[in-house]
Write a protein that holds these residues in place. Structure first.
Motif, mmCIF file in Angstrom:
data_model
loop_
_atom_site.group_PDB
_atom_site.id
_atom_site.type_symbol
_atom_site.label_atom_id
_atom_site.label_comp_id
_atom_site.label_asym_id
_atom_site.label_seq_id
_atom_site.Cartn_x
_atom_site.Cartn_y
_atom_site.Cartn_z
ATOM 1 N N UNK A 123 2.718 31.057 7.702
ATOM 2 C CA UNK A 123 2.803 30.188 8.887
ATOM 3 C C UNK A 123 2.881 30.955 10.207
ATOM 4 N N UNK A 124 2.878 32.254 10.161
ATOM 5 C CA UNK A 124 3.106 33.013 11.392
ATOM 6 C C UNK A 124 2.030 32.727 12.437
ATOM 7 N N UNK A 125 0.805 32.442 12.005
ATOM 8 C CA UNK A 125 -0.286 32.204 12.947
ATOM 9 C C UNK A 125 -0.186 30.838 13.626
ATOM 10 N N UNK A 126 0.710 29.969 13.145
ATOM 11 C CA UNK A 126 0.868 28.652 13.761
ATOM 12 C C UNK A 126 1.570 28.723 15.112
ATOM 13 N N UNK A 127 2.306 29.793 15.353
ATOM 14 C CA UNK A 127 3.188 29.846 16.510
ATOM 15 C C UNK A 127 2.546 30.573 17.688
ATOM 16 N N UNK A 128 2.670 29.932 18.851
ATOM 17 C CA UNK A 128 2.143 30.505 20.082
ATOM 18 C C UNK A 128 3.086 31.545 20.676
ATOM 19 N N UNK A 129 4.359 31.478 20.306
ATOM 20 C CA UNK A 129 5.310 32.522 20.707
ATOM 21 C C UNK A 129 6.456 32.552 19.715
ATOM 22 N N UNK A 130 7.017 33.729 19.558
ATOM 23 C CA UNK A 130 8.215 33.916 18.734
ATOM 24 C C UNK A 130 9.210 34.697 19.571
ATOM 25 N N UNK A 131 10.377 34.098 19.817
ATOM 26 C CA UNK A 131 11.404 34.726 20.650
ATOM 27 C C UNK A 131 12.667 34.947 19.841
ATOM 28 N N UNK A 132 13.242 36.110 20.003
ATOM 29 C CA UNK A 132 14.503 36.454 19.347
ATOM 30 C C UNK A 132 15.576 36.704 20.393
ATOM 31 N N UNK A 133 16.813 36.445 20.028
ATOM 32 C CA UNK A 133 17.913 36.754 20.943
ATOM 33 C C UNK A 133 18.018 38.252 21.204
ATOM 34 N N UNK A 134 17.313 39.066 20.405
ATOM 35 C CA UNK A 134 17.242 40.501 20.693
ATOM 36 C C UNK A 134 16.568 40.777 22.040
ATOM 37 N N UNK A 135 15.793 39.809 22.520
ATOM 38 C CA UNK A 135 15.018 40.001 23.754
ATOM 39 C C UNK A 135 15.759 39.554 25.005
ATOM 40 N N UNK A 137 19.791 38.776 27.110
ATOM 41 C CA UNK A 137 21.143 39.352 27.207
ATOM 42 C C UNK A 137 22.179 38.684 26.310
ATOM 43 N N UNK A 138 21.988 37.394 25.989
ATOM 44 C CA UNK A 138 23.028 36.654 25.283
ATOM 45 C C UNK A 138 22.479 35.964 24.045
ATOM 46 N N UNK A 139 23.388 35.623 23.119
ATOM 47 C CA UNK A 139 23.022 34.852 21.944
ATOM 48 C C UNK A 139 22.823 33.390 22.295
ATOM 49 N N UNK A 140 22.867 32.551 21.272
ATOM 50 C CA UNK A 140 22.561 31.139 21.486
ATOM 51 C C UNK A 140 23.720 30.335 22.076
ATOM 52 N N UNK A 141 24.784 31.003 22.444
ATOM 53 C CA UNK A 141 25.805 30.347 23.264
ATOM 54 C C UNK A 141 25.321 30.208 24.698
ATOM 55 N N UNK A 142 24.167 30.787 24.987
ATOM 56 C CA UNK A 142 23.534 30.728 26.303
ATOM 57 C C UNK A 142 22.123 30.162 26.149
ATOM 58 N N UNK A 143 21.561 29.537 27.186
ATOM 59 C CA UNK A 143 20.185 29.015 27.105
ATOM 60 C C UNK A 143 19.093 30.086 27.141
ATOM 61 N N UNK A 144 19.456 31.352 27.270
ATOM 62 C CA UNK A 144 18.483 32.412 27.546
ATOM 63 C C UNK A 144 17.254 32.387 26.636
ATOM 64 N N UNK A 145 17.462 32.344 25.324
ATOM 65 C CA UNK A 145 16.333 32.465 24.400
ATOM 66 C C UNK A 145 15.427 31.240 24.457
ATOM 67 N N UNK A 146 16.010 30.083 24.744
ATOM 68 C CA UNK A 146 15.200 28.865 24.856
ATOM 69 C C UNK A 146 14.356 28.888 26.127
ATOM 70 N N UNK A 147 14.940 29.375 27.202
ATOM 71 C CA UNK A 147 14.192 29.492 28.450
ATOM 72 C C UNK A 147 13.074 30.524 28.321
#
Length: 210
Positions: A123-135, A137-147
């Motif tokens: 399924x990897x080709x289905x996605x237009x972007x893949x974002x990790x919290x590694x990218x 400053x903060x984990x999912x306690x912050x909106x960073x990765x969603x933005x």
């Protein structure tokens, strides 16, 4: 909605049991049991944050890098070979992709874990972007990765729908201005009442969205 952003662990992937077993095995090797609140405490942290928390909480020797290496070696095989997708998740991804929607991933997993799983299920080709919290400053306690996911997709946050299984991540995605669906997972079932209160909608599995 123009874009759909998915969490992986506990949302698209039926993988939370893998991490619980890794926690059990990791701590058992050190003569320790998993405290009742431990999994909740690390569920929305980045991997380095979780490693620092674990070292501090259990007064472990070794560095963050040593702990991450050990966790990764236990998990890479599982993600590439044994982790399953949630029921009807693959079918749902194909159905919305065929309708012209953009698809993204916002995960706390590092690339060395999410890539084997996505390749294994084709399924990897289905996605237009893949974002990790590694990218970010903060984990999912912050909106960073969603933005970041919205930015990479080229879609405003208000035109994105997010699928998540963790209350803290649901709150963060809503802070980003996104519509958020809570996805039921056994690993977070004790939070289901809260998820139903804070999410814009809920599903027990993706068949409900056909």
């Amino acid at each position: 909605m123009k874009a759909y952003i998915f969490d992986l662990d506990g949302t698209l992937l039926d993988s939370m049991g893998i991490w619980e077993q890794i926690d059990v095995d990791f701590l058992a090797e050190r003569g320790l049991d998993v405290p009742p609140d431990y999994i909740d405490a690390i569920s929305s942290l980045t991997f380095p944050e979780a490693a620092r928390y674990t070292i501090k909480r259990f007064n472990l020797s070794g560095s963050v890098e040593d702990l991450l290496s050990e966790w990764n070696s236990m998990a890479i095989h599982a993600y590439g070979n044994t982790v399953l997708m949630k029921p009807y998740a693959k079918e749902y991804l194909y159905s919305i992709k065929q309708k012209g929607a953009k698809l993204g991933i916002a995960t706390s997993l590092p690339a060395e874990l999410y890539e084997p799983a996505l390749h294994n299920h084709g399924i990897i080709e289905l996605f237009d972007c893949i974002c990790s919290t590694d990218e970010v400053p903060n984990g999912k306690t912050s909106p960073d990765v969603f933005l970041l996911a919205a930015k990479k997709l080229g879609i405003s946050p208000e035109e994105c729908i997010v699928f998540e299984d963790i209350p803290e991540a649901i709150k963060s995605a809503k802070l980003a201005g996104m519509t958020v669906y809570g996805v039921y997972d056994e690993a977070s079932k004790e939070h289901w009442r809260l998820i139903k209160e804070i999410a814009d909608g809920i599903i027990y599995d993706f068949a409900e969205l056909k």
